[in-house]
Design an enzyme around this catalytic site. Structure first.
Site, PDB file in Angstrom:
ATOM      1  N   SER A  96      -7.473  68.774 -38.665  1.00 30.86           N
ATOM      2  CA  SER A  96      -8.859  69.111 -38.986  1.00 30.86           C
ATOM      3  C   SER A  96      -8.989  69.484 -40.462  1.00 30.86           C
ATOM      4  O   SER A  96      -8.667  68.677 -41.328  1.00 30.86           O
ATOM      5  CB  SER A  96      -9.328  70.235 -38.056  1.00 30.86           C
ATOM      6  OG  SER A  96     -10.729  70.402 -38.130  1.00 30.86           O
ATOM      7  N   ASP A 183     -12.180  62.959 -29.339  1.00 31.52           N
ATOM      8  CA  ASP A 183     -12.448  63.866 -30.460  1.00 31.52           C
ATOM      9  C   ASP A 183     -13.870  63.635 -30.963  1.00 31.52           C
ATOM     10  O   ASP A 183     -14.167  62.608 -31.574  1.00 31.52           O
ATOM     11  CB  ASP A 183     -11.446  63.615 -31.592  1.00 31.52           C
ATOM     12  CG  ASP A 183     -11.526  64.673 -32.690  1.00 31.52           C
ATOM     13  OD1 ASP A 183     -12.562  65.347 -32.794  1.00 31.52           O
ATOM     14  OD2 ASP A 183     -10.541  64.818 -33.432  1.00 31.52           O
ATOM     15  N   HIS A 217     -10.211  67.359 -29.937  1.00 35.65           N
ATOM     16  CA  HIS A 217      -9.890  67.753 -31.316  1.00 35.65           C
ATOM     17  C   HIS A 217      -8.792  68.802 -31.236  1.00 35.65           C
ATOM     18  O   HIS A 217      -9.047  69.997 -31.102  1.00 35.65           O
ATOM     19  CB  HIS A 217     -11.159  68.318 -31.969  1.00 35.65           C
ATOM     20  CG  HIS A 217     -11.037  68.549 -33.440  1.00 35.65           C
ATOM     21  ND1 HIS A 217     -10.864  67.524 -34.344  1.00 35.65           N
ATOM     22  CD2 HIS A 217     -11.058  69.694 -34.168  1.00 35.65           C
ATOM     23  CE1 HIS A 217     -10.809  68.033 -35.565  1.00 35.65           C
ATOM     24  NE2 HIS A 217     -10.906  69.351 -35.484  1.00 35.65           N
TER      25      HIS A 217
END
Length: 626
Positions: A96, A183, A217
């Site tokens: 991320s 995601d 995610h």
């Protein structure tokens, strides 16, 4: 002053110890509490007023021109130590915001890295110093996909000016990319844009892109104690039956061995980060995992592992540091893992989720992702400190290459202190075991084909030199070009189509054809292409042809079809059925409402029945949401 104590905040920033618990007025703003600590540390404001728990978290509210907010101090870590590490054998990975930071570090300091593992990130300088762009082009693509060509241009320009290392270093890197199928935080088109960015600098066969794991995610692991893979939730480390850390390290280095045990034997050390950077989004303490062999002085590699937003130790404890999967590989491969830490703050800088600085908070938007960026230079200083006890050996000199049709003879001068040598072809080791001689013959090669060789000197203790490099092309005619395989449409917008394909041996570029017409004025050097300026809702046929250094073409690939999307932005309406009819979104037949366009049944025509309608095309409504 009003002082409040509660909660388990052992990894939060340094602050004076609490002194006394006073009653707080009901009007005391709970928002101030969120500035001090994540919500998991604060059960509720009413519970805080009743709490008699051991003091561990402190909020100080001063009735003056400023507010001082802090949390109880953890034990201060020791000074970060130096080890026998060759910094040019380092690598980096991240999830991320950590993925964006990993790319920034890789590009800015490309001379020290072997490669990168990117879990849900995007191209370098994607946000361009703007939060709106970061949110709506570099995570989701509501404002359009990332501007890859701008990222490539900025990289080359900054490298030329010295703000980044020489971009040609990236040609030696290996890149691993991961995008989970579920995601919704950093979406697939953003990762596809990152692949296109890398292909401008990194050989296509050095990029591995995983897109088939059903994950949210998260950091994918093989650890059954972690949460379910397809769900996106804290601590963002999941059991996916897939060892993301191991796959990334294996691709980057090529010669690592898998762990023999899930139990770690090294030491996890908390260290003081404040000597490298005070505030600016970074916590007072970071962590470094050191295998026993590295503590004992063995030559070790170095990997920088960067957590994501809301994943710093103050929020998730050791879930990432001990659960992401890197430490087991570190033990098996004499590799030190550096886990620097961020912290959340609401102002100076405004970073409420404890993200890494990938959009320019609290820094000049032109420098935050360069070597001048405060977090960037701090991380580089940490890496340099860890590698400060390296025992170097000189690189081989006098490296020459003599080619025939199907072989290359390498010769070099002996290096003082070297016991062995290792040879790589196109950055892949070709000597199964290190050799003692100062020559090597590589056989079974293709004629008329360029190759790059690297030779590294090794000591008997395992220390390695920087590589010596030479390029050579075998004699004879080049092998006939094959047709590009696996031509795939990777992204579609209302006016563009992005294609990718597998590399062809001996190709110097590729010609792209749309509906039988060449659309690339010059052969493209990468294995992807974005065709823009198209009509919306139109179908196009594409094929690709490989071109060699003489301009000769091979056979065409198979044809793929791509239909551009509509430029219409879906809009959602929630109202009663009577209002929908009055607004022209629905019509009435025999007392029942139907959506204009789709004719979806909406139920009775009255003010009591409410319906969600989505306008998916001009004056075309469907029951549901966008």
């Amino acid at each position: 002053k009003a002082v409040l104590t509660t909660g388990p905040c052992r990894h939060l920033p340094l602050a004076p110890s609490p002194t006394v618990l006073l009653a707080l007025p009901p009007s005391f703003p709970t928002a101030l509490l969120r500035l001090c600590t994540p919500l998991r540390c604060l059960p509720s404001f009413s519970m805080l007023l009743r709490s008699t728990a051991t003091a561990a978290c402190v909020v100080v509210f001063a009735l003056s021109v400023h507010v001082h907010l802090a949390c109880a101090a953890p034990t201060v870590g020791s000074k970060l130590s130096g080890y026998n590490v060759n910094i040019s054998d380092s690598s980096v990975s991240g999830l991320s915001s950590g993925a964006y930071m990993a790319t920034q570090m890789q590009v800015a300091y490309s001379s020290i890295f072997r490669g990168a593992g990117i879990f849900a990130g995007g191209p370098y300088n994607c946000a361009e110093g703007d939060l709106t762009t970061a949110l709506f082009s570099c995570m989701k693509t509501s404002l359009g996909a990332p501007d890859v060509q701008n990222s490539i241009s900025v990289t080359k320009s900054r490298a030329s000016s010295g703000d980044l290392d020489d971009a040609s270093n990236l040609s030696r890197h290996k890149v691993y990319m991961y995008s989970g199928t579920n995601d919704q935080t950093v979406t697939r088109p953003v990762m596809d844009a990152l692949e296109t960015y890398y292909e401008a600098f990194v050989p296509a066969d050095s990029i591995k892109y995983e897109t088939n794991i059903d994950s949210g995610h998260t950091q994918p692991t093989n650890d059954t104690s972690n949460g379910p893979c397809s769900v996106t939730r804290s601590p963002y480390v999941s059991y996916c039956k897939y060892d993301g850390a191991g796959v990334a390290l294996s691709h980057i280095y090529g010669d690592v061995v898998p762990p023999v045990s899930s139990t770690t034997t090294g030491e996890l050390i908390e260290f003081d980060q404040t000597e490298f950077l005070r505030n600016d989004g970074m916590a007072s303490s970071g962590y470094v995992y050191v295998p026993k062999a590295c503590s004992d002085g063995a030559l070790c590699r170095l990997h920088l592992a960067l957590h994501g937003c809301q994943q710093y130790a103050g929020t998730v404890g050791m879930a990432f540091v001990q659960g992401a999967g890197y430490n087991q590989w570190a033990d098996a491969n004499n590799m030190i893992i550096l886990y620097p830490q961020t912290e959340a703050s609401q102002f100076n800088p405004q970073n409420p989720n404890g993200c890494w600085n990938w959009w320019g908070f609290n820094n000049d938007a032109r420098t935050y992702d360069t070597q001048q960026g405060s977090q960037m230079s701090a991380l580089h200083s940490m890496l340099t400190r860890i590698a400060s006890n390296f025992a170097p050996i000189a690189s081989p000199t006098g490296l020459t290459a003599t080619a025939s049709n199907h072989s290359v003879q390498l010769n070099w001068l002996p290096v003082q202190g070297a016991a062995y040598y290792s040879v790589q072809r196109n950055h892949q080791t070709v000597t199964a075991d290190p050799i003692k001689s100062t020559s090597f013959t590589d056989v079974g090669l293709a004629s008329g084909t360029p190759y790059v060789y690297d030779v590294v000197a090794l000591t008997s203790e395992g220390s390695s030199s920087a590589p010596a490099e030479v390029s050579v092309t075998t004699s004879g005619p080049p092998p006939p070009l094959a047709a590009p395989s696996n031509l795939t449409v990777t992204s579609i917008t209302s006016d563009s189509v992005t294609l990718s394909w597998n590399p062809v041996g001996g190709a110097s570029g590729y010609n792209v054809h749309r509906n039988g017409t060449l659309v690339t004025p010059q052969p493209v050097g990468s294995t992807s292409y974005t065709d823009s300026g198209l009509e919306e809702e139109s179908t196009y046929a594409y094929n690709v042809i490989a071109v060699d250094s003489t301009g000769s073409e091979g056979p065409a690939s198979s044809t793929v079809l791509a239909t551009t999307s509509s430029s219409w932005m879906c809009e959602q309406f929630y109202d009663n059925n009577y209002a929908h009819v009055e607004a022209g979104r629905a019509y009435v037949s025999k007392g029942v409402c139907y959506a204009v366009g789709s004719n979806d049944d909406m139920g009775l025509w009255n003010v009591a029945t409410y319906t969600n309608l989505a306008e998916t095309a001009p004056n075309y409504y469907e029951v549901g949401t966008c």
